[in-house]
Scaffold this motif. Structure first.
Motif, PDB file in Angstrom:
ATOM      1  N   GLY A  66      38.231  44.373  55.818  1.00 28.87           N
ATOM      2  CA  GLY A  66      39.112  44.958  54.873  1.00 28.87           C
ATOM      3  C   GLY A  66      39.797  43.674  53.931  1.00 28.87           C
ATOM      4  O   GLY A  66      40.800  44.125  53.217  1.00 28.87           O
ATOM      5  N   LEU A  67      39.458  42.766  53.857  1.00 27.93           N
ATOM      6  CA  LEU A  67      39.927  41.580  52.956  1.00 27.93           C
ATOM      7  C   LEU A  67      39.051  41.727  51.634  1.00 27.93           C
ATOM      8  O   LEU A  67      38.386  42.540  51.367  1.00 27.93           O
ATOM      9  N   ARG A  68      39.918  41.048  50.420  1.00 28.56           N
ATOM     10  CA  ARG A  68      39.292  41.069  49.418  1.00 28.56           C
ATOM     11  C   ARG A  68      38.346  39.736  49.107  1.00 28.56           C
ATOM     12  O   ARG A  68      38.807  38.612  49.290  1.00 28.56           O
ATOM     13  N   ILE A  69      37.122  40.004  49.072  1.00 29.82           N
ATOM     14  CA  ILE A  69      36.176  38.777  49.115  1.00 29.82           C
ATOM     15  C   ILE A  69      35.079  38.487  47.930  1.00 29.82           C
ATOM     16  O   ILE A  69      34.495  39.481  47.793  1.00 29.82           O
ATOM     17  N   PHE A  70      35.176  37.511  47.589  1.00 25.57           N
ATOM     18  CA  PHE A  70      34.261  36.992  46.631  1.00 25.57           C
ATOM     19  C   PHE A  70      33.258  36.112  47.290  1.00 25.57           C
ATOM     20  O   PHE A  70      33.406  35.364  48.219  1.00 25.57           O
ATOM     21  N   LEU A  71      31.753  36.498  47.249  1.00 30.59           N
ATOM     22  CA  LEU A  71      30.936  36.112  48.099  1.00 30.59           C
ATOM     23  C   LEU A  71      29.519  36.108  47.313  1.00 30.59           C
ATOM     24  O   LEU A  71      29.270  36.832  46.445  1.00 30.59           O
TER      25      LEU A  71
END
Ligand code: GUN
Ligand code: ZN
Length: 419
Positions: A145-150
């Protein structure tokens, strides 16, 4: 759920001001976006919304961690206290284990849970150099549910064989992951091209990575000038370049969509290159301290109006807590606690180019917020702002986190919230 929350609201604002209202209100719509926030009485139109009475608490924007490595979760705070020795002895073996995607997925899941528990709702994350592991980590990022750059860490030289891939394989895998995951989860996931650092990449890999990121309109992250030995090594490896930063400039990696971690050892010329390029910096004070790397010139970064946010740099940094990172940042430079909070939220969002979506409690942004209990810091709810934030940052740390909301949904709650 349509939500109307009451509590002391503290947030930086996009216009450069800050909001501190007690009690304040914040309304979110059914898709988890902020409809409005302010002091006084909420508009009548919000009658009928589910009310959340948090008047014993302080709500701040979800924290933004602009730099960490999920494969390093279990070696945090371990190994030698010099970057290159630590990479070889501690980090590379830990990342090699991510050849097993199930193990990698477990580390990613625990990382995202740890971020959520600590109030981090947006983060930029390095994966291991394995495509399958990065794919599995993306699946966990979506679940979080997080905003993730990966991104998959790219290396094609100067590392153990098990972590190296040819330039072609690096680029094919990264492009494929980008096409598969970028903008997934209603835009909350981003693929970020992640060449490890200049010593572990040939110039051709750096150059082609910049090209691929440009073609796919995706962001970039890497490390820059973290330790003196690293800087000396780059000078040897790239004798034609005028500086470490110049290597990245020549490769085309310095763009407004680039985040450079550390940037501790820079010449005046390199500061100028950063300024002109519009690239952002991840200031990682706990990691710089732990590896005795040096001290980021935060006052200069502020003076030169550099875009920078704060990073835990797990595992060089031992802690996921943005409070630990803020405390170190505060001790290193004379900036007020409210500016430190702004760096850990809106500053990070600006560094990642998502300040229109997160980083402050303002209309149309995601309802990403952290509910803090001043009692955990032995602070009074009605204390003046700087005093309240100083107590929260310097005394309680993440113990004050009573609940964390990401795009309108709780991703972490504690019994404190119910009482
Ligand atoms: N430079 C290159 N790789 C790394 C890493 O994994 N962590 C840190 N702190 N610096 C790096
Ligand atoms: Zn790092």
């Amino acid at each position: 759920m349509q939500l109307l929350l009451f509590g002391r609201l503290v947030t930086p604002l996009l216009n450069g001001d800050a909001l501190d209202v007690a009690p304040g209100w914040l309304a979110a719509d059914g898709s988890g976006h902020i409809l409005g926030a302010g002091g006084g009485s909420p508009p009548r139109a919000l009658r009928g919304f589910d009310v959340l009475d948090l008047r014993r608490f302080v709500a701040v924007p979800g924290f933004v961690d602009v730099h960490l490595h999920y494969p390093q979760i279990d070696v945090r705070g371990q190994g030698p206290t010099e970057l290159l020795a630590w990479l070889t002895s501690t980090i590379f073996p830990a990342e090699e284990a991510c050849a097993d995607p199930r193990l990698a997925r477990n580390r990613a899941a625990r990382t995202f849970r740890a971020l959520a528990r600590n109030g981090v709702t947006t983060a930029a994350v390095f994966g291991s150099p394995h495509p399958a592991a990065t794919d599995a980590a993306f699946a966990e990022a979506r679940r979080s549910g997080l905003r993730i750059f990966l991104g998959m860490t790219m290396m094609d030289r100067n590392g153990p064989e098990a972590l190296l891939q040819s330039r072609e394989r690096n680029l094919d895998a990264a492009r494929q992951l980008c096409r598969r995951w970028d903008k997934d989860a209603r835009g909350r996931l981003r693929y970020i091209f992640s060449p490890r650092f200049a010593p572990a990449c040939t110039f051709e890999l750096l150059r082609d990575t910049a090209r691929a990121a440009r073609e796919l309109d995706a962001p970039i992250q890497t490390h820059l000038a973290e330790s003196p030995r690293e800087v000396a090594w780059v000078r040897e490896l790239f004798p034609g370049a005028s500086s470490y930063t110049d290597v990245y400039r020549t490769a085309g990696l310095l763009t407004p969509a680039t985040v450079l971690a550390h940037a501790v050892h820079l010449s005046d010329d390199e500061w100028a290159l950063l300024r002109v390029s519009g690239a952002a910096v991840a200031h990682c004070p706990t990691a710089n301290f732990a590896l005795r790397s040096g001290v980021f010139d935060l006052s200069r970064a502020v003076r030169e109006d550099l875009r920078f946010g704060l990073g835990s740099d797990v595992g060089a940094g031992p802690s996921f807590s943005p409070f630990d990172v803020m405390r170190h940042a505060l001790y290193l430079a004379a900036i007020p606690p409210s500016d430190t909070l702004a760096r850990a939220t809106l500053g990070g969002a600006q560094a990642l180019g998502v300040a229109d979506r997160v980083g402050s409690l303002e209309v149309e942004k995601d309802a990403d917020l952290v509910v803090l209990d001043p009692a955990a810091a032995d602070a009074n709810l009605d204390a003046p702002l700087e005093s309240l934030l100083s107590a929260l940052i310097r005394r309680s740390g993440s113990a004050a986190v009573a609940g964390v909301m990401a795009r309108g949904d709780w991703v972490h709650t504690t019994p404190d919230l119910e009482h």
